[in-house]
Design a protein around this motif. Structure first.
Motif, short mmCIF file in Angstrom:
data_model
loop_
_atom_site.label_atom_id
_atom_site.label_comp_id
_atom_site.label_asym_id
_atom_site.label_seq_id
_atom_site.Cartn_x
_atom_site.Cartn_y
_atom_site.Cartn_z
N THR A 27 71.42 25.70 4.44
CA THR A 27 71.55 27.13 4.75
C THR A 27 71.75 27.33 6.24
N GLY A 28 71.02 26.59 7.06
CA GLY A 28 71.20 26.69 8.51
C GLY A 28 72.60 26.29 8.93
N MET A 29 73.13 25.22 8.33
CA MET A 29 74.48 24.79 8.66
C MET A 29 75.50 25.84 8.24
N LEU A 30 75.31 26.43 7.06
CA LEU A 30 76.22 27.49 6.61
C LEU A 30 76.14 28.71 7.52
N GLU A 31 74.95 28.99 8.04
CA GLU A 31 74.82 30.12 8.97
C GLU A 31 75.65 29.90 10.22
N ILE A 32 75.61 28.69 10.76
CA ILE A 32 76.43 28.37 11.93
C ILE A 32 77.91 28.53 11.58
N PHE A 33 78.31 28.01 10.42
CA PHE A 33 79.71 28.04 10.01
C PHE A 33 80.21 29.47 9.82
N PHE A 34 79.52 30.25 8.99
CA PHE A 34 79.99 31.60 8.71
C PHE A 34 79.86 32.53 9.92
N SER A 35 78.81 32.35 10.71
CA SER A 35 78.68 33.16 11.93
C SER A 35 79.81 32.86 12.90
N GLY A 36 80.15 31.57 13.03
CA GLY A 36 81.25 31.20 13.92
C GLY A 36 82.58 31.76 13.45
N MET A 37 82.86 31.65 12.14
CA MET A 37 84.11 32.21 11.63
C MET A 37 84.16 33.72 11.81
N THR A 38 83.03 34.38 11.54
CA THR A 38 82.99 35.84 11.67
C THR A 38 83.13 36.25 13.13
N ALA A 39 82.51 35.51 14.04
CA ALA A 39 82.66 35.82 15.47
C ALA A 39 84.11 35.68 15.89
N PHE A 40 84.79 34.62 15.41
CA PHE A 40 86.21 34.47 15.75
C PHE A 40 87.01 35.64 15.19
N LEU A 41 86.78 36.01 13.95
CA LEU A 41 87.54 37.11 13.35
C LEU A 41 87.26 38.43 14.06
N HIS A 42 86.02 38.63 14.49
CA HIS A 42 85.69 39.84 15.24
C HIS A 42 86.44 39.85 16.57
N ALA A 43 86.41 38.71 17.26
CA ALA A 43 87.13 38.61 18.53
C ALA A 43 88.63 38.78 18.32
N ALA A 44 89.14 38.23 17.21
CA ALA A 44 90.57 38.39 16.90
C ALA A 44 90.90 39.86 16.67
N ALA A 45 90.02 40.58 15.99
CA ALA A 45 90.25 42.02 15.78
C ALA A 45 90.30 42.74 17.13
N LEU A 46 89.44 42.33 18.03
CA LEU A 46 89.42 42.96 19.36
C LEU A 46 90.69 42.64 20.15
N THR A 60 93.61 41.49 19.11
CA THR A 60 94.84 42.00 18.50
C THR A 60 94.97 43.50 18.68
N SER A 61 93.84 44.20 18.87
CA SER A 61 93.93 45.64 19.13
C SER A 61 94.57 45.91 20.49
N ALA A 62 94.58 44.89 21.35
CA ALA A 62 95.18 45.03 22.67
C ALA A 62 96.58 44.41 22.72
N GLY A 63 97.12 44.07 21.53
CA GLY A 63 98.49 43.58 21.48
C GLY A 63 98.66 42.07 21.51
N HIS A 64 97.58 41.33 21.57
CA HIS A 64 97.68 39.87 21.55
C HIS A 64 97.68 39.41 20.10
N THR A 65 98.06 38.17 19.88
CA THR A 65 97.98 37.61 18.53
C THR A 65 96.69 36.80 18.41
N ALA A 66 96.23 36.67 17.19
CA ALA A 66 95.05 35.83 16.96
C ALA A 66 95.34 34.39 17.38
N SER A 67 96.55 33.93 17.09
CA SER A 67 96.92 32.55 17.43
C SER A 67 96.90 32.30 18.94
N SER A 68 97.32 33.30 19.71
CA SER A 68 97.33 33.10 21.17
C SER A 68 95.91 33.06 21.72
#
Length: 143
Positions: free
Chosen positions: A21-40, A42-50
């Motif tokens: 469960t601890g390992m999954l928490e690190i994994f899902f929190s990391g993915m969600t943090a990336f997706l949150h940052a990507a949403a931020l 991309t709102s400024a015109g950048h791509t998630a890939s960049s």
């Protein structure tokens, strides 16, 4: 190969479940943090890939950070010698406002900011981020 390695963690099967469960928490929190940052970003015109190279640069510092946090937690000491929760609360407040201004869901940075402000309110503003461990262990009862 089903499992690249097996690690014996004791005879109690509950221990393995908690570690998983601890390992999954690190994994899902990391993915969600990336997706949150990507949403931020991309709102400024950048791509998630960049943004990926910058995200990876941050991830690369996590192993050393994890070791330092673990040492603090195990020692029960939370030095704020490199930075302090009070300082981080200000940065996290900026993250909340920037996220809200971009029209992105701000619950994730707000959670982090709330942890920091709670620590400051409880008199731990000069401590390092590792102090958050005690707040998390105290659970919702003290919040």
């Amino acid at each position: 190969m089903l499992a690249p390695r097996s690690l014996f963690v004791g005879d109690d099967p509950g221990v393995a479940a908690v570690l998983d469960t601890g390992m999954l928490e690190i994994f899902f929190s990391g993915m969600t943090a990336f997706l949150h940052a990507a949403a931020l970003v991309t709102s400024a015109g950048h791509t998630a890939s960049s943004f990926v190279p910058m995200a990876v640069e941050m991830v690369d510092i996590l192993p050393a950070t994890f070791r330092g946090l673990a040492a603090d937690v195990d020692a029960g000491e939370y030095p704020g010698t490199e930075d302090s929760i009070g300082m981080e609360a200000a940065a996290l407040g900026h993250m909340v406002s920037s996220t809200e201004e971009a029209g992105v869901d701000a619950r994730l940075p707000r959670l982090l900011h709330d942890l920091a402000t709670r620590a400051v309110d409880e008199g731990y503003g000069a401590d390092g981020w590792s102090r958050v461990f005690d707040l998390l262990r105290a659970g919702a009862a003290s919040s």
